[in-house]
Write a protein that holds these residues in place. Structure first.
Motif, PDB file in Angstrom:
ATOM      1  N   ALA A 286      32.256 -23.961  -6.036  1.00  0.00           N
ATOM      2  CA  ALA A 286      32.905 -22.853  -6.736  1.00  0.00           C
ATOM      3  C   ALA A 286      34.398 -23.116  -6.896  1.00  0.00           C
ATOM      4  CB  ALA A 286      32.672 -21.544  -5.983  1.00  0.00           C
ATOM      5  N   GLN A 287      35.016 -23.696  -5.892  1.00  0.00           N
ATOM      6  CA  GLN A 287      36.457 -23.912  -5.981  1.00  0.00           C
ATOM      7  C   GLN A 287      36.802 -25.112  -6.849  1.00  0.00           C
ATOM      8  OE1 GLN A 287      38.587 -23.169  -2.310  1.00  0.00           O
ATOM      9  NE2 GLN A 287      38.164 -21.025  -2.687  1.00  0.00           N
ATOM     10  N   VAL A 288      35.872 -26.059  -6.987  1.00  0.00           N
ATOM     11  CA  VAL A 288      36.064 -27.085  -8.022  1.00  0.00           C
ATOM     12  C   VAL A 288      36.039 -26.418  -9.392  1.00  0.00           C
ATOM     13  CG1 VAL A 288      35.051 -29.111  -9.142  1.00  0.00           C
ATOM     14  CG2 VAL A 288      35.112 -28.966  -6.639  1.00  0.00           C
ATOM     15  N   ALA A 289      35.098 -25.491  -9.585  1.00  0.00           N
ATOM     16  CA  ALA A 289      34.984 -24.782 -10.867  1.00  0.00           C
ATOM     17  C   ALA A 289      36.241 -23.991 -11.179  1.00  0.00           C
ATOM     18  CB  ALA A 289      33.769 -23.850 -10.838  1.00  0.00           C
ATOM     19  N   MET A 290      36.883 -23.417 -10.158  1.00  0.00           N
ATOM     20  CA  MET A 290      38.035 -22.550 -10.375  1.00  0.00           C
ATOM     21  C   MET A 290      39.321 -23.305 -10.663  1.00  0.00           C
ATOM     22  SD  MET A 290      37.497 -19.266  -7.844  1.00  0.00           S
ATOM     23  CE  MET A 290      37.111 -20.139  -6.334  1.00  0.00           C
ATOM     24  N   GLN A 291      39.258 -24.614 -10.728  1.00  0.00           N
ATOM     25  CA  GLN A 291      40.454 -25.399 -11.023  1.00  0.00           C
ATOM     26  C   GLN A 291      40.594 -25.710 -12.510  1.00  0.00           C
ATOM     27  OE1 GLN A 291      40.092 -28.573  -7.854  1.00  0.00           O
ATOM     28  NE2 GLN A 291      42.115 -27.780  -7.356  1.00  0.00           N
ATOM     29  N   THR A 292      39.789 -25.036 -13.326  1.00  0.00           N
ATOM     30  CA  THR A 292      39.891 -25.199 -14.778  1.00  0.00           C
ATOM     31  C   THR A 292      39.625 -23.867 -15.449  1.00  0.00           C
ATOM     32  OG1 THR A 292      38.980 -26.397 -16.694  1.00  0.00           O
ATOM     33  CG2 THR A 292      37.459 -25.839 -14.919  1.00  0.00           C
ATOM     34  N   LYS A 293      40.083 -23.718 -16.679  1.00  0.00           N
ATOM     35  CA  LYS A 293      39.871 -22.477 -17.419  1.00  0.00           C
ATOM     36  C   LYS A 293      38.485 -22.399 -18.039  1.00  0.00           C
ATOM     37  CE  LYS A 293      44.701 -21.494 -18.612  1.00  0.00           C
ATOM     38  NZ  LYS A 293      45.670 -21.273 -19.715  1.00  0.00           N
ATOM     39  N   THR A 294      37.814 -23.534 -18.165  1.00  0.00           N
ATOM     40  CA  THR A 294      36.500 -23.545 -18.792  1.00  0.00           C
ATOM     41  C   THR A 294      35.428 -23.071 -17.813  1.00  0.00           C
ATOM     42  OG1 THR A 294      36.228 -25.872 -18.180  1.00  0.00           O
ATOM     43  CG2 THR A 294      37.116 -25.396 -20.372  1.00  0.00           C
ATOM     44  N   ALA A 295      34.298 -22.616 -18.355  1.00  0.00           N
ATOM     45  CA  ALA A 295      33.226 -22.082 -17.505  1.00  0.00           C
ATOM     46  C   ALA A 295      32.658 -23.147 -16.577  1.00  0.00           C
ATOM     47  CB  ALA A 295      32.120 -21.492 -18.371  1.00  0.00           C
ATOM     48  N   VAL A 296      32.645 -24.393 -17.019  1.00  0.00           N
ATOM     49  CA  VAL A 296      32.205 -25.514 -16.181  1.00  0.00           C
ATOM     50  C   VAL A 296      33.320 -26.551 -16.179  1.00  0.00           C
ATOM     51  CG1 VAL A 296      30.509 -27.346 -15.845  1.00  0.00           C
ATOM     52  CG2 VAL A 296      29.773 -25.116 -16.729  1.00  0.00           C
ATOM     53  N   ASN A 297      33.744 -26.952 -15.001  1.00  0.00           N
ATOM     54  CA  ASN A 297      34.770 -27.980 -14.882  1.00  0.00           C
ATOM     55  C   ASN A 297      34.173 -29.325 -15.295  1.00  0.00           C
ATOM     56  OD1 ASN A 297      36.725 -29.826 -14.082  1.00  0.00           O
ATOM     57  ND2 ASN A 297      37.212 -28.747 -12.187  1.00  0.00           N
ATOM     58  N   PRO A 298      34.717 -29.967 -16.343  1.00  0.00           N
ATOM     59  CA  PRO A 298      34.157 -31.254 -16.773  1.00  0.00           C
ATOM     60  C   PRO A 298      34.294 -32.347 -15.725  1.00  0.00           C
ATOM     61  CG  PRO A 298      36.204 -30.763 -17.946  1.00  0.00           C
ATOM     62  CD  PRO A 298      35.833 -29.532 -17.205  1.00  0.00           C
ATOM     63  N   GLN A 299      35.111 -32.107 -14.692  1.00  0.00           N
ATOM     64  CA  GLN A 299      35.254 -33.077 -13.605  1.00  0.00           C
ATOM     65  C   GLN A 299      34.334 -32.774 -12.424  1.00  0.00           C
ATOM     66  OE1 GLN A 299      39.348 -33.646 -12.468  1.00  0.00           O
ATOM     67  NE2 GLN A 299      40.030 -33.964 -14.553  1.00  0.00           N
ATOM     68  N   MET A 300      33.469 -31.778 -12.575  1.00  0.00           N
ATOM     69  CA  MET A 300      32.530 -31.450 -11.497  1.00  0.00           C
ATOM     70  C   MET A 300      31.666 -32.659 -11.155  1.00  0.00           C
ATOM     71  SD  MET A 300      31.216 -29.183  -9.398  1.00  0.00           S
ATOM     72  CE  MET A 300      31.713 -27.556 -10.001  1.00  0.00           C
ATOM     73  N   CYS A 301      31.615 -33.013  -9.889  1.00  0.00           N
ATOM     74  CA  CYS A 301      30.768 -34.104  -9.410  1.00  0.00           C
ATOM     75  C   CYS A 301      30.724 -34.031  -7.891  1.00  0.00           C
ATOM     76  CB  CYS A 301      31.281 -35.476  -9.875  1.00  0.00           C
ATOM     77  SG  CYS A 301      32.923 -35.887  -9.245  1.00  0.00           S
ATOM     78  N   MET A 302      29.852 -34.799  -7.282  1.00  0.00           N
ATOM     79  CA  MET A 302      29.727 -34.783  -5.834  1.00  0.00           C
ATOM     80  C   MET A 302      31.013 -35.221  -5.150  1.00  0.00           C
ATOM     81  SD  MET A 302      26.930 -33.498  -4.935  1.00  0.00           S
ATOM     82  CE  MET A 302      27.240 -33.895  -3.219  1.00  0.00           C
ATOM     83  N   ARG A 303      31.706 -36.169  -5.742  1.00  0.00           N
ATOM     84  CA  ARG A 303      32.943 -36.654  -5.115  1.00  0.00           C
ATOM     85  C   ARG A 303      33.977 -35.547  -5.023  1.00  0.00           C
ATOM     86  NH1 ARG A 303      37.435 -38.380  -7.396  1.00  0.00           N
ATOM     87  NH2 ARG A 303      36.464 -38.597  -9.446  1.00  0.00           N
ATOM     88  N   LYS A 304      34.105 -34.737  -6.103  1.00  0.00           N
ATOM     89  CA  LYS A 304      35.064 -33.631  -6.095  1.00  0.00           C
ATOM     90  C   LYS A 304      34.686 -32.583  -5.053  1.00  0.00           C
ATOM     91  CE  LYS A 304      38.029 -34.647  -9.427  1.00  0.00           C
ATOM     92  NZ  LYS A 304      39.492 -34.744  -9.187  1.00  0.00           N
TER      93      LYS A 304
END
Length: 316
Positions: A286-304
């Motif tokens: 969720a906090q990876v998601a909250m680091q972008t304005k878009t509904a899905v963070n394009p950088q979402m991945c297991m490493r993040k």
């Protein structure tokens, strides 16, 4: 997605939509054309969960309906490019893709909105039957309450023995799942949705625990109730707790955080994590998601996600 773990499992979702947002440069003037910025993005609870899972490295398929229009076709292409199974997304000729149109004021608050979700009502028993071989081979099937009550019940009857996940979408739509709540393995409502599903007013931690216990006694195996900025409540037959929002991480926008959390819950189930581990993993996603304005963070991945977990672990 070379850094992501891939497994051949299928998880299926339902809602797909386009979000159109207008933001004026100056004070919004009614009955006039206002200069401003207009953004278009793909949304829908089910679609967002699916994209998050694909970016996490999951083997995921999507079952839904959209209009056979530019928006619908491009949404399918985008998911396919991420490796999502899109064979059971039906593009319907006489419908437009579900859309949510919002007009904001110059400080970012919504002044007016219009939604057209009619096409989601076209997800029929026939569409479900066409996807049945996929559904019956799944390790978990996720549903959102955009599905009609009849279709939800049909899926439950046909997929007995397969764990079902529910994201209620909204308090009004949660009513569609209320009578059958015990047939879901895992649920992730917010407070308002949990009140509808349980019939219990949630005003404090005591009533929150009462609602959690209600779901478990009805047959739900895992309960996650999101508490907005206060974190998430979790419960199963053995553990119960509240995981607070981590304040060591900056937030750009909370949009899509719940969908990332849902994706992490499902991914955790496949990986065999316990409920406390799942909550921690979900909070990181969720906090990876909250680091972008878009509904899905394009950088979402297991490493993040793992970076967030490691960052928080050092502060505990």
């Amino acid at each position: 997605m070379e850094e992501a773990f891939w497994y051949e499992e299928h998880n299926c979702y339902w809602g797909i939509a386009a979000d159109i947002e207008g933001h004026p440069y100056d004070d919004l003037k009614r009955s006039e054309s206002n200069p401003g910025k207009i953004s278009v993005s793909y949304g829908g609870v089910g679609r967002n969960i699916t994209e998050n899972l694909a970016r996490m490295g999951a083997g995921v398929s999507f079952v839904s309906a959209a209009g056979n229009d530019f928006v619908g076709r491009m949404a399918v292409q985008e998911l396919a490019a991420l490796g999502v199974g899109v064979e059971n997304i039906h593009l319907i000729e006489d419908e437009n893709t579900a859309m949510y149109l919002s007009i904001l004021n110059n400080v970012g608050d919504m002044e007016l909105a219009l939604c057209n979700m009619d096409v989601l009502e076209r997800i029929s028993v026939d569409i479900i039957n066409q996807a049945m071989p996929l559904l019956q081979s799944s390790k978990m099937v996720a549903m959102d309450a955009n599905l009609t009550e009849d279709v939800q019940l049909y899926i439950m009857d046909k997929l007995q023995g397969i764990p079902l996940f529910l994201d209620p979408v909204s308090a009004p739509k949660a009513e569609r799942s209320k009578k059958y709540i015990g047939r879901f393995h895992t649920i992730k409502p917010n407070i308002g949705e949990a009140e509808v599903l349980s019939g219990i007013e949630i005003t404090d931690e005591k009533s929150l625990a009462k609602a959690g216990a209600y779901f478990i006694t009805r047959g739900v195996k895992q309960v996650f109730i999101t508490l907005n900025a206060r974190g998430v409540y979790y419960k199963d037959t053995r553990e119960e707790g509240i995981l607070r929002l981590w304040d060591c991480i900056s937030i750009v926008s909370a949009t899509g955080a719940g969908d990332a959390f849902s994706a992490a819950i499902i991914d955790s189930f496949i990986r065999g994590k316990n409920i406390a581990e799942t909550s921690f993993y979900g909070m990181a996603a969720a906090q990876v998601a909250m680091q972008t304005k878009t509904a899905v963070n394009p950088q979402m991945c297991m490493r993040k996600i793992e970076e967030k977990i490691n960052m928080v672990s050092k502060t505990i």
